[in-house]
Write an enzyme that holds these catalytic residues in place. Structure first.
Site, PDB file in Angstrom:
ATOM      1  CB  CYS A  56      -3.686   2.001  -2.969  1.00 11.43           C
ATOM      2  SG  CYS A  56      -2.671   1.428  -1.600  1.00 11.43           S
TER       3      CYS A  56
ATOM      4  CG  HIS B  52      -1.794  -1.085   1.429  1.00 15.28           C
ATOM      5  ND1 HIS B  52      -3.117  -1.006   1.101  1.00 15.28           N
ATOM      6  CD2 HIS B  52      -1.587  -2.347   1.876  1.00 15.28           C
ATOM      7  CE1 HIS B  52      -3.702  -2.170   1.344  1.00 15.28           C
ATOM      8  NE2 HIS B  52      -2.794  -3.009   1.808  1.00 15.28           N
TER       9      HIS B  52
ATOM     10  CG  HIS C 200      -5.277  -1.740  -1.580  1.00 22.97           C
ATOM     11  ND1 HIS C 200      -5.546  -0.603  -0.877  1.00 22.97           N
ATOM     12  CD2 HIS C 200      -6.400  -2.492  -1.509  1.00 22.97           C
ATOM     13  CE1 HIS C 200      -6.787  -0.668  -0.418  1.00 22.97           C
ATOM     14  NE2 HIS C 200      -7.320  -1.801  -0.781  1.00 22.97           N
TER      15      HIS C 200
ATOM     16  CE  LYS D 151      -9.679   1.204  -1.475  1.00 34.33           C
ATOM     17  NZ  LYS D 151     -10.164   2.445  -0.905  1.00 34.33           N
TER      18      LYS D 151
ATOM     19  CE1 TYR E 166      -2.437  -0.030   4.766  1.00 34.21           C
ATOM     20  CE2 TYR E 166      -1.705   1.864   6.067  1.00 34.21           C
ATOM     21  CZ  TYR E 166      -2.412   1.347   4.993  1.00 34.21           C
ATOM     22  OH  TYR E 166      -3.084   2.183   4.147  1.00 34.21           O
TER      23      TYR E 166
HETATM   24 ZN   LIG Z   1      -4.021   0.470  -0.013  1.00 29.83          ZN
END
Ligand SMILES: [Zn+2]
Length: 236
Positions: free
Chosen positions: A128, A15, A120, A126, A49
Site C-alpha cells: 500500500c 494509502h 504506507h 505492505k 483516514y
Molecule cells: Zn495503507
C-alpha cells in the site's frame, strides 16, 4: 480548502483501499469497515483516514483532521492519512491523481514546505499504496513536493521552526509531544515517557554533544528535527 489542525503534523501518508468494487467507492463503506464491531470490521471509533478519493476524483472527508489517524500502525502521530479507492494499479484514474496532487499541494503550502509525503509501504511490510505515489506527487528525494533540488537542500539545512514552540519533556510526561519525540527517536510512539525513552534520549543527547539530562528542551528538539532531515536526505 485545507486548514491546518491544531495538533502537530509533519508527515502525510498515502494509502489505497485495496478494492476496485464500485459499491466500495465511498467514505461510508470505509467508515463501516473501520467502525463495525470485530470480526466484521476493525471496531474503531471512527474512519482511520482523514480523506478518501473516489475513482471520479471526488474528495470525501473521513476522520476529523484534529484527530490522529489510525492508518499506519506505530506511525500515526504527527500525520495526515489520505486513501485513494483502488486495488489494480492500471485502474486508478487521472482524476484521482489530479485530486491527490492538488490536496497535497494545499497541505504543503499550509505548512510552508515543512511536511514530507510518504506511502504506507515505507513504514509497513505492505504493498500500500500500489500506485506510483512518488511519481504522482512528483516527490523529491526528501519526500518533499514541488521543490527544486536547491530549494530542498536549503530546507534540509534550515533549523526546524517548530523547535521553539515544542513543550519541554521529561520522564513521567505523556501525550502527543512525547509520541512525536519517540517517533523521531525511532521508538514505539505510545506517548509515555518511561525509562526506555529516557535512556534513548540520554544516548541521543550524548551523541549530539548535548547535556545528558534526559530533558527534551529546545536544543534537544532542534537536534531531533535536524537529525530527521539528515536521515531523509540520506534516503534515495
Ligand atoms: Zn495503507
Amino acid at each position: 480548502m485545507f486548514t491546518k489542525p491544531n495538533r502537530f503534523v509533519d508527515r502525510v501518508f498515502l494509502h489505497c483501499s485495496a478494492s476496485d468494487h464500485a459499491s466500495h467507492d465511498n467514505i461510508a463503506t470505509i467508515h463501516r469497515w473501520h467502525t463495525d464491531p470485530k470480526p466484521r470490521g476493525n471496531g474503531w471509533s471512527d474512519t482511520g483516514y482523514h480523506y478518501f478519493i473516489r475513482k471520479d476524483g471526488t474528495l470525501e472527508n473521513g476522520r476529523p483532521l484534529e484527530r490522529t489517524p489510525s492508518a499506519q500502525g506505530g506511525h500515526n502521530t504527527g500525520t495526515i492519512a489520505i486513501c485513494l479507492h483502488g486495488l489494480d494499479k492500471p485502474k486508478f484514474t487521472t482524476a484521482q491523481f489530479d485530486q491527490v496532487r492538488g490536496l497535497c499541494l494545499e497541505i504543503n503550502n499550509a505548512y510552508h514546505g515543512t511536511v514530507t509525503f510518504h506511502g504506507h509501504k515505507e513504514v509497513a511490510a505492505k504493498a500500500c499504496p500500489v500506485f506510483d505515489y512518488r511519481d504522482v506527487l512528483k516527490l523529491d528525494r526528501f519526500g518533499r513536493l514541488g521543490l527544486s533540488g536547491a530549494e530542498a537542500q536549503g530546507l534540509a539545512n534550515e533549523t526546524h521552526r517548530d523547535a521553539d514552540t515544542m513543550p519541554q519533556l521529561r520522564r513521567g510526561d505523556r501525550g502527543e509531544a512525547v509520541a512525536l519525540a519517540q517517533s523521531l527517536l525511532m521508538l514505539k510512539d505510545d506517548g509515555i515517557f518511561g525509562p526506555k525513552t529516557d535512556g534513548v534520549v540520554r544516548d541521543f543527547q550524548t551523541a549530539h554533544g548535548l547535556e545528558r539530562d534526559g530533558v527534551i528542551g529546545k536544543d534537544t528538539w532542534k537536534a531531533l528535527f535536524a537529525n530527521e532531515r539528515i536521515e531523509h536526505s540520506g534516503a534515495s
